[in-house]
Motif scaffolding. Structure first.
Motif, PDB file in Angstrom:
ATOM      1  N   ARG A   9      12.466  84.833  17.623  1.00 21.51           N
ATOM      2  CA  ARG A   9      11.348  83.814  18.083  1.00 21.51           C
ATOM      3  C   ARG A   9      12.017  82.462  18.172  1.00 21.51           C
ATOM      4  O   ARG A   9      11.313  82.003  19.246  1.00 21.51           O
ATOM      5  CB  ARG A   9       9.931  83.342  16.926  1.00 21.51           C
ATOM      6  CG  ARG A   9       8.882  82.506  17.285  1.00 21.51           C
ATOM      7  CD  ARG A   9       8.586  82.343  16.594  1.00 21.51           C
ATOM      8  NE  ARG A   9       8.366  82.867  15.132  1.00 21.51           N
ATOM      9  CZ  ARG A   9       8.186  82.733  13.441  1.00 21.51           C
ATOM     10  NH1 ARG A   9       7.783  82.020  13.060  1.00 21.51           N
ATOM     11  NH2 ARG A   9       7.566  83.673  13.048  1.00 21.51           N
ATOM     12  N   GLU A  10      12.743  82.494  18.097  1.00 20.19           N
ATOM     13  CA  GLU A  10      13.374  81.001  18.175  1.00 20.19           C
ATOM     14  C   GLU A  10      14.341  80.994  19.585  1.00 20.19           C
ATOM     15  O   GLU A  10      13.991  80.645  20.738  1.00 20.19           O
ATOM     16  CB  GLU A  10      14.461  80.034  17.131  1.00 20.19           C
ATOM     17  CG  GLU A  10      13.862  79.701  16.245  1.00 20.19           C
ATOM     18  CD  GLU A  10      12.641  78.167  16.927  1.00 20.19           C
ATOM     19  OE1 GLU A  10      13.703  77.456  17.411  1.00 20.19           O
ATOM     20  OE2 GLU A  10      11.984  78.375  15.873  1.00 20.19           O
ATOM     21  N   ARG A  13      11.271  81.344  22.465  1.00 24.25           N
ATOM     22  CA  ARG A  13      11.200  80.317  23.491  1.00 24.25           C
ATOM     23  C   ARG A  13      12.222  79.273  23.744  1.00 24.25           C
ATOM     24  O   ARG A  13      11.714  78.513  24.732  1.00 24.25           O
ATOM     25  CB  ARG A  13      10.700  79.338  21.957  1.00 24.25           C
ATOM     26  CG  ARG A  13       9.797  79.235  20.800  1.00 24.25           C
ATOM     27  CD  ARG A  13       9.770  79.053  20.300  1.00 24.25           C
ATOM     28  NE  ARG A  13       7.722  79.414  19.139  1.00 24.25           N
ATOM     29  CZ  ARG A  13       7.862  78.687  18.561  1.00 24.25           C
ATOM     30  NH1 ARG A  13       8.471  78.075  17.263  1.00 24.25           N
ATOM     31  NH2 ARG A  13       6.542  79.408  17.439  1.00 24.25           N
ATOM     32  N   ARG A  54       3.027  78.226  25.405  1.00 24.41           N
ATOM     33  CA  ARG A  54       2.068  77.139  24.398  1.00 24.41           C
ATOM     34  C   ARG A  54       4.699  77.825  24.727  1.00 24.41           C
ATOM     35  O   ARG A  54       4.948  76.255  24.653  1.00 24.41           O
ATOM     36  CB  ARG A  54       2.189  77.929  23.192  1.00 24.41           C
ATOM     37  CG  ARG A  54       0.517  77.059  23.106  1.00 24.41           C
ATOM     38  CD  ARG A  54       0.254  77.828  21.425  1.00 24.41           C
ATOM     39  NE  ARG A  54      -1.175  76.976  22.260  1.00 24.41           N
ATOM     40  CZ  ARG A  54      -2.459  76.733  21.114  1.00 24.41           C
ATOM     41  NH1 ARG A  54      -1.264  77.448  19.592  1.00 24.41           N
ATOM     42  NH2 ARG A  54      -3.254  76.705  21.168  1.00 24.41           N
ATOM     43  N   ASN A  55       4.967  78.301  24.166  1.00 28.09           N
ATOM     44  CA  ASN A  55       6.237  78.250  23.626  1.00 28.09           C
ATOM     45  C   ASN A  55       6.954  78.370  25.253  1.00 28.09           C
ATOM     46  O   ASN A  55       8.406  77.748  25.255  1.00 28.09           O
ATOM     47  CB  ASN A  55       6.653  80.091  23.774  1.00 28.09           C
ATOM     48  CG  ASN A  55       6.171  80.270  22.344  1.00 28.09           C
ATOM     49  OD1 ASN A  55       5.782  79.511  21.697  1.00 28.09           O
ATOM     50  ND2 ASN A  55       5.753  81.367  21.975  1.00 28.09           N
ATOM     51  N   ASN A  57       6.967  75.337  25.960  1.00 30.48           N
ATOM     52  CA  ASN A  57       7.158  73.972  26.116  1.00 30.48           C
ATOM     53  C   ASN A  57       7.943  73.471  25.123  1.00 30.48           C
ATOM     54  O   ASN A  57       8.603  74.395  24.634  1.00 30.48           O
ATOM     55  CB  ASN A  57       5.884  73.222  24.706  1.00 30.48           C
ATOM     56  CG  ASN A  57       5.580  71.979  24.773  1.00 30.48           C
ATOM     57  OD1 ASN A  57       6.285  71.240  25.380  1.00 30.48           O
ATOM     58  ND2 ASN A  57       3.971  71.471  25.167  1.00 30.48           N
ATOM     59  N   THR A  59       9.077  71.098  23.208  1.00 32.97           N
ATOM     60  CA  THR A  59       8.878  70.526  21.633  1.00 32.97           C
ATOM     61  C   THR A  59       8.914  71.476  20.943  1.00 32.97           C
ATOM     62  O   THR A  59       8.793  70.912  19.559  1.00 32.97           O
ATOM     63  CB  THR A  59       7.040  69.476  22.256  1.00 32.97           C
ATOM     64  OG1 THR A  59       5.748  69.832  22.102  1.00 32.97           O
ATOM     65  CG2 THR A  59       7.470  68.505  22.677  1.00 32.97           C
ATOM     66  N   ARG A  60       8.870  72.481  21.263  1.00 35.74           N
ATOM     67  CA  ARG A  60       8.252  73.723  20.375  1.00 35.74           C
ATOM     68  C   ARG A  60       9.850  74.207  19.838  1.00 35.74           C
ATOM     69  O   ARG A  60       9.897  75.112  18.739  1.00 35.74           O
ATOM     70  CB  ARG A  60       7.744  75.180  20.726  1.00 35.74           C
ATOM     71  CG  ARG A  60       6.138  74.702  20.786  1.00 35.74           C
ATOM     72  CD  ARG A  60       5.398  75.717  21.730  1.00 35.74           C
ATOM     73  NE  ARG A  60       5.306  76.363  20.184  1.00 35.74           N
ATOM     74  CZ  ARG A  60       4.360  76.898  19.978  1.00 35.74           C
ATOM     75  NH1 ARG A  60       2.513  75.813  19.386  1.00 35.74           N
ATOM     76  NH2 ARG A  60       4.233  78.064  18.973  1.00 35.74           N
ATOM     77  N   ARG A  62      13.046  74.503  17.914  1.00 34.87           N
ATOM     78  CA  ARG A  62      13.364  73.903  17.058  1.00 34.87           C
ATOM     79  C   ARG A  62      14.686  73.755  17.089  1.00 34.87           C
ATOM     80  O   ARG A  62      15.304  75.069  17.107  1.00 34.87           O
ATOM     81  CB  ARG A  62      12.611  74.391  15.481  1.00 34.87           C
ATOM     82  CG  ARG A  62      13.140  73.677  14.318  1.00 34.87           C
ATOM     83  CD  ARG A  62      12.321  73.231  14.010  1.00 34.87           C
ATOM     84  NE  ARG A  62      11.855  72.480  12.396  1.00 34.87           N
ATOM     85  CZ  ARG A  62      11.606  70.700  11.806  1.00 34.87           C
ATOM     86  NH1 ARG A  62      11.220  70.498  12.719  1.00 34.87           N
ATOM     87  NH2 ARG A  62      11.737  71.340  10.962  1.00 34.87           N
ATOM     88  N   SER A  71      16.005  75.076   9.033  1.00 33.58           N
ATOM     89  CA  SER A  71      15.634  74.176  10.644  1.00 33.58           C
ATOM     90  C   SER A  71      15.511  72.797  10.085  1.00 33.58           C
ATOM     91  O   SER A  71      15.580  71.851  10.662  1.00 33.58           O
ATOM     92  CB  SER A  71      14.114  74.649   9.917  1.00 33.58           C
ATOM     93  OG  SER A  71      13.139  74.049   9.039  1.00 33.58           O
TER      94      SER A  71
END
Length: 102
Positions: A9-10, A13, A54-55, A57, A59-60, A62, A71
């Motif tokens: 997922r990271e 993004r 959204r992904n 962005n 700021t998402r 991490r 994290s």
């Protein structure tokens, strides 16, 4: 150790952000320049900006430890978490970093 799905997922993004980076920066700069002027183009820019997923962005994204996936407590300089840094520093694997004693 974090689940592999969290790593994936990271990574997704991260790549989505860099795929749209040039358009994102262009819209961000135009929004800053046109924020004083309430012109019709300003509203079109905001609508275009809202079309990003959204992904994409920044700021998402991490910061995560490269070794464990933790994290929290990640040092940007090394890219690893505080727990791993402590263990590696005790073993002497990080040059110039040692346990403080006073």
């Amino acid at each position: 150790m974090s689940k592999i799905s969290i790593f994936q997922r990271e990574k997704k993004r991260f790549f989505m952000f860099f795929k749209n980076y040039s358009k994102y920066k262009y819209l961000k700069n135009n929004l800053k320049n046109n924020s004083k002027k309430k012109v019709f183009g300003y509203f079109n820019l905001t609508i275009d900006f809202q079309k990003f997923s959204r992904n994409s962005n920044p700021t998402r994204i991490r910061n995560r430890c490269y070794l464990t996936g933790r994290s929290r407590g990640v040092f940007r300089r090394f890219g690893i978490s505080r727990c791993v840094i402590k263990n590696l520093a005790f073993k002497g694997f990080i040059p110039g970093l040692f346990k403080a004693s006073w």
